[in-house]
Design a protein around this motif. Structure first.
Motif, PDB file in Angstrom:
ATOM      1  N   SER A  99      76.346  74.982  59.141  1.00  0.00           N
ATOM      2  CA  SER A  99      75.884  73.606  59.317  1.00  0.00           C
ATOM      3  C   SER A  99      74.380  73.524  59.508  1.00  0.00           C
ATOM      4  CB  SER A  99      76.583  72.979  60.531  1.00  0.00           C
ATOM      5  OG  SER A  99      76.088  71.692  60.810  1.00  0.00           O
ATOM      6  N   PHE A 101      71.887  76.177  58.775  1.00  0.00           N
ATOM      7  CA  PHE A 101      71.048  76.841  57.773  1.00  0.00           C
ATOM      8  C   PHE A 101      71.626  76.782  56.365  1.00  0.00           C
ATOM      9  CE2 PHE A 101      69.960  78.946  61.802  1.00  0.00           C
ATOM     10  CZ  PHE A 101      68.582  78.766  61.803  1.00  0.00           C
ATOM     11  N   GLY A 102      72.882  76.395  56.235  1.00  0.00           N
ATOM     12  CA  GLY A 102      73.473  76.301  54.913  1.00  0.00           C
ATOM     13  C   GLY A 102      73.035  75.034  54.193  1.00  0.00           C
ATOM     14  N   ASN A 103      73.089  75.085  52.904  1.00  0.00           N
ATOM     15  CA  ASN A 103      72.708  73.921  52.098  1.00  0.00           C
ATOM     16  C   ASN A 103      73.902  72.982  51.939  1.00  0.00           C
ATOM     17  OD1 ASN A 103      70.044  74.873  51.659  1.00  0.00           O
ATOM     18  ND2 ASN A 103      70.815  76.252  50.067  1.00  0.00           N
ATOM     19  N   LEU A 104      74.396  72.520  53.064  1.00  0.00           N
ATOM     20  CA  LEU A 104      75.551  71.626  53.041  1.00  0.00           C
ATOM     21  C   LEU A 104      75.089  70.179  52.881  1.00  0.00           C
ATOM     22  CD1 LEU A 104      77.681  73.099  55.981  1.00  0.00           C
ATOM     23  CD2 LEU A 104      77.959  73.525  53.544  1.00  0.00           C
ATOM     24  N   PRO A 105      75.889  69.357  52.208  1.00  0.00           N
ATOM     25  CA  PRO A 105      75.553  67.927  52.129  1.00  0.00           C
ATOM     26  C   PRO A 105      75.514  67.314  53.525  1.00  0.00           C
ATOM     27  CG  PRO A 105      77.274  68.500  50.557  1.00  0.00           C
ATOM     28  CD  PRO A 105      77.095  69.703  51.441  1.00  0.00           C
ATOM     29  N   LYS A 109      77.867  67.906  57.193  1.00  0.00           N
ATOM     30  CA  LYS A 109      77.345  68.215  58.524  1.00  0.00           C
ATOM     31  C   LYS A 109      77.744  67.140  59.532  1.00  0.00           C
ATOM     32  CE  LYS A 109      73.259  70.733  56.898  1.00  0.00           C
ATOM     33  NZ  LYS A 109      71.779  70.821  56.934  1.00  0.00           N
ATOM     34  N   LYS A 191      60.826  78.218  63.130  1.00  0.00           N
ATOM     35  CA  LYS A 191      60.587  78.508  61.712  1.00  0.00           C
ATOM     36  C   LYS A 191      59.516  79.584  61.529  1.00  0.00           C
ATOM     37  CE  LYS A 191      61.886  73.888  60.086  1.00  0.00           C
ATOM     38  NZ  LYS A 191      61.429  72.671  59.352  1.00  0.00           N
ATOM     39  N   ASN A 204      66.504  88.021  54.264  1.00  0.00           N
ATOM     40  CA  ASN A 204      67.210  87.155  55.201  1.00  0.00           C
ATOM     41  C   ASN A 204      68.161  87.957  56.074  1.00  0.00           C
ATOM     42  OD1 ASN A 204      67.931  84.374  56.119  1.00  0.00           O
ATOM     43  ND2 ASN A 204      69.935  84.954  55.305  1.00  0.00           N
TER      44      ASN A 204
END
Length: 298
Positions: A99, A101-105, A109, A191, A204
């Motif tokens: 949720s 770091f992932g490229n979730l819509p 989330k 960051k 990563n």
């Protein structure tokens, strides 16, 4: 009791400061609540654990804690709590990581956070009834599997009203709770750490193995300890699901004090005192581990 005004250096907005008496007055409702529902009950449990039915001092209740029946109950409670804490922490951490770091819509989330907030507080009799209606012997999913695949899961070893069934039910609120606990910690990762690692040529995976996870490990461990305490003290879900036939400590306490079959009030209070000791160790461990990462995640 007027509030004094104190202006921070270099600031334009006045900042009110209150006297000690004003602070105590504001905290008074909370103090009353803590005394009435935490301190006094704890004192009452401690005193009653050392009393016989006539109110005389005795150590028999404490000695009875070391009988095989009671020790097995503690062991079973620890097993349930430990399994659901470790497994719930693992799955919850992965969901929180996806949720954050992932490229979730965004809608995924939002749904995950909303569901976690609701599910982490959904326990007790309603949760037990929901699982019985879904995975019970005549539950919806049980019937669908029977109808579509001609498989009776209960004839193949599954039993909702057993140790593993109780663990499965507990995971329903353990996993979302871990998501809620880990999301702020993951969002607090700076960051600059990732950028610095990338500039030095780290992948990563290397970043998480050598920087991210070592920093987060005390927090992960602390939240796992918190999940352990959350499961260890659960009563209504286990009682409603198993009908009291699974001998975990909270159910035995209820049976001893209520007196349906067993009736030894002193032993019930001694069992509760043992739970308080375990929960106290859990809370102290959680606070210690949280302090280890507080300086990194400010």
């Amino acid at each position: 009791m007027a509030a004094e005004t104190n202006v921070k250096e270099g600031g334009d907005n006045p900042r009110p400061t209150f006297s000690i008496l004003s602070t105590v007055l504001f905290l008074f409702p909370f103090i009353i609540f803590v005394v009435a529902f935490l301190i006094l009950p704890t004192i009452s449990i401690f005193v009653s654990a050392f009393q016989d039915p006539l109110g005389k001092f005795t150590l028999q209740n404490i000695k009875d804690l070391f009988t095989p029946y009671i020790m097995n109950a503690y062991l079973l409670s620890i097993k349930v709590s430990l399994f659901t804490a470790v497994f719930g922490a693992l799955v919850g951490f992965m969901l929180a990581y996806a949720s954050t770091f992932g490229n979730l819509p965004l809608w995924v989330k939002s749904y995950l956070n909303t569901f976690s907030g609701v599910a982490s507080n959904f326990a007790g009799v309603p949760l037990a009834f929901a699982f019985i209606s879904t995975l019970g012997r005549v539950g919806l999913i049980t019937a669908l599997i029977q109808q579509i695949f001609h498989i009776n899961i209960y004839e193949h070893g599954f039993n909702l009203y057993s140790f593993w069934g109780l663990c499965l039910t507990y995971l329903y609120f353990q996993i979302p709770l871990m998501v809620l606990l880990m999301t702020p910690a993951l969002e607090g990762m700076k960051k600059e750490w990732i950028e610095g690692a990338e500039n030095l040529g780290a992948t990563n995976t290397q970043y998480w193995l050598h920087i991210g996870l070592p920093i987060l490990f005390p927090t992960i461990l602390a939240n796992t300890v918190l999940l352990f305490g959350n499961a260890f003290g659960a009563y209504a879900t286990a009682y409603a699901l198993t009908g009291g036939f699974l001998n975990i400590v909270p159910i035995i306490i209820g049976a001893e004090i209520r007196g349906d079959i067993l009736h030894n009030v002193g032993l019930g209070y001694a069992l509760a005192l043992g739970m308080i000791v375990i929960m106290g160790i859990t809370i102290l461990s959680y606070n210690y581990l949280q302090s280890k990462t507080a300086r990194w995640l400010k």
